[in-house]
Design a protein around this motif. Sequence first.
Motif, short mmCIF file in Angstrom:
data_model
loop_
_atom_site.label_atom_id
_atom_site.label_comp_id
_atom_site.label_asym_id
_atom_site.label_seq_id
_atom_site.Cartn_x
_atom_site.Cartn_y
_atom_site.Cartn_z
N LYS A 12 9.97 52.45 41.70
CA LYS A 12 10.35 52.33 43.11
C LYS A 12 9.29 52.94 44.04
CE LYS A 12 14.17 54.69 42.47
NZ LYS A 12 13.98 55.09 41.07
N SER A 13 8.90 54.16 43.74
CA SER A 13 7.89 54.81 44.59
C SER A 13 6.57 54.07 44.51
CB SER A 13 7.68 56.26 44.15
OG SER A 13 8.88 56.99 44.29
N THR A 14 6.24 53.60 43.32
CA THR A 14 5.01 52.84 43.14
C THR A 14 5.00 51.60 44.04
OG1 THR A 14 4.93 53.58 40.84
CG2 THR A 14 3.58 51.66 41.42
N PRO A 39 8.17 59.54 52.79
CA PRO A 39 7.96 59.59 51.34
C PRO A 39 8.95 60.46 50.59
CG PRO A 39 6.32 60.92 52.49
CD PRO A 39 7.17 60.30 53.55
N GLU A 40 9.00 60.20 49.29
CA GLU A 40 9.79 61.02 48.39
C GLU A 40 9.25 62.45 48.42
OE1 GLU A 40 9.88 59.32 44.47
OE2 GLU A 40 10.64 61.15 43.57
N GLY A 41 10.14 63.42 48.46
CA GLY A 41 9.71 64.82 48.48
C GLY A 41 9.14 65.25 49.82
N PHE A 67 12.15 54.21 53.37
CA PHE A 67 12.61 55.53 52.94
C PHE A 67 12.55 55.62 51.42
CE2 PHE A 67 14.75 55.06 57.02
CZ PHE A 67 14.66 56.34 57.56
N ASP A 68 11.90 56.66 50.91
CA ASP A 68 11.87 56.86 49.46
C ASP A 68 12.77 58.04 49.09
OD1 ASP A 68 11.33 56.82 46.80
OD2 ASP A 68 9.14 56.96 46.99
N GLU A 69 13.93 57.73 48.55
CA GLU A 69 14.91 58.72 48.11
C GLU A 69 15.15 59.83 49.13
OE1 GLU A 69 15.58 59.38 44.21
OE2 GLU A 69 14.03 58.09 43.40
N PRO A 70 15.64 59.46 50.31
CA PRO A 70 15.87 60.47 51.35
C PRO A 70 17.00 61.43 51.01
CG PRO A 70 16.71 58.35 52.07
CD PRO A 70 15.96 58.10 50.80
MG LIG Z 1 10.25 57.74 43.07
#
Ligand SMILES: [Mg+2]
Lengths: 236, 290
Positions: A40-42, A82-84, A160-163
Amino acid sequence: MLVVKDLSTYYGNVRALEGVNFTINDGELVSLIGANGAGKSTFLKTIMGVLKPVHGSIAYNNEEITGLPPHVIVEKGIVLVPEGRELFGEMTILENLELGFFKNKNKEQGNYKKLLAQMYKLFPILEERKSKKARTLSGGQQQMLAIARGLMSEPKLLMFDEPSLGLSPVLIKTVMDTIKTLNNNGLTIILVEQNAKMALKLAHRGYVLETGEIVLTASGEALLNNEQVKQAYLGI
Amino acid sequence: MSGLQVFIQQLLNGLVIGSGYILIATGLTMVFGILEIINMAQGEIFMLGAFFTYALINAFGMSYFTAIPIAVVLGLLLGMVLYKTTIKRLIGKDHLTTLLVTFAVSTLLMNLAQLIWGSTPRNIPSPLQTAVEVGGIYLTWQKIVMVFAVVVIIAVMALVINKTMAGKMIRACSENKFAAGIVGINVNKVYLGTFILGCSLGALAGPLLGPITYVFPSMGQAIGIKAFVIVIVGGLGNIPGAIAGGVVLGIAESLGAGYISAEWKDLIGYLVLIIVLMIKPKGLLSKEEM
Ligand SMILES: [Mg+2]
Ligand SMILES: Nc1ncnc2c1ncn2[C@@H]1O[C@H](COP(=O)(O)OP(=O)(O)O)[C@@H](O)[C@H]1O
């Protein structure tokens, strides 16, 4: 708005995405769900130009943007939360927001004050703590700052990446409500989540990613009722 | 001279040399902070800054003060050429590779200078070589101007880094390149800008220190290694640390040379390094204790 065709991304020889097709239309909220490590992030990083795909194409408003660097992508209106969080922890909250507006550096600055006021209205805590370093914020406040920084970039497509990662249930609800409101106000949104139920409830449509490949796509509701999805992602 | 006068004299001499170290080391540590490259050729940039000044004065009859800014611009251009041909390709490579390649560049530049100017030490004629005496302590105007110049440069740099958009871009990149990219910062431009700024600082040390020492092709070697020591003592990428490290090393060397033996001067620098790293492995100004 965004049409992704046959996209493959590798880390060296390791395949992370293979032949991904993905579309999002103006005003849609589309969720991308999948297990940890599914890619997903990729996927988001490849759209953003942080990673270069080995093949495939990404078209944004009918313009080919594959392989452009991130600072060019963001200028076109595609923005990643981004994630994190990935905040500038040693810089103040205000400086983080200012950097969110960075892509407009050559344009008229009139919008800056207006946007900043909007962010402070949306997340009052950011105004209260504006001259504190970003790393002094709690996890939830950091997520709000990450969202606000993204919004300062005046996105046309916000990703949104894993908010919800690492947030308490109450904060997760706040964040999800914010995302829904943004979409109701006309912003096109891609929402990546491991928390599939929540993400699919919110979304018009959804995609399911498994080990780098899209295995399912349907409306959010249809996916929520899909047996395969129920078993693998909803724990029913 | 009384004991106190001797002590103050040594302290001030150390401060002068230290301010030269500061320029060279600050450039080095900035480049490391952003590009994650230790530029072993930084000492040679300093050496060339001195030779450019020497050549501009001797071959073109320029005044010392006109030659300085031109020498710095030449250093900046050299930095740009180095970046485009070599440094750009080293970004993201492992430290052994970057050390070896920049070391090769340093050797190349040193031999080039040797070819052009030979190895005889040259003198940069500066109009500031007259001495002033205050309470039995002697300093040349050159030394006084140098320290003040370095103080002004550091103040300007602090202002630029903390207050301007360029400074925010640099800080953003040093903290998180991924995030810098996705907010719209052209990270490659920041790499280039930082590298040529680092080279300009190194090149400026040339005309300032040159009239105090002498100018010769291998003058950059020892000072390059000392700058490296300072950068490590100050904490890699830490600008205030490099400033503190430069002062400490300059003064330690000067006191060591004055009270122990001039031959021990260089050894003392390395002794300081070892002691600091034993007490504070992350550098002089790091917050974390062991
Ligand atoms: Mg990810
Ligand atoms: N920097 C990297 N180098 C090598 N492999 C990576 C890197 N980042 C992610 N991967 C691998 O790529 C796959 C997809 O990762 P990612 O896109 O982060 O998944 P997700 O966001 O869905 O959890 C995983 O198998 C992961 O181990």
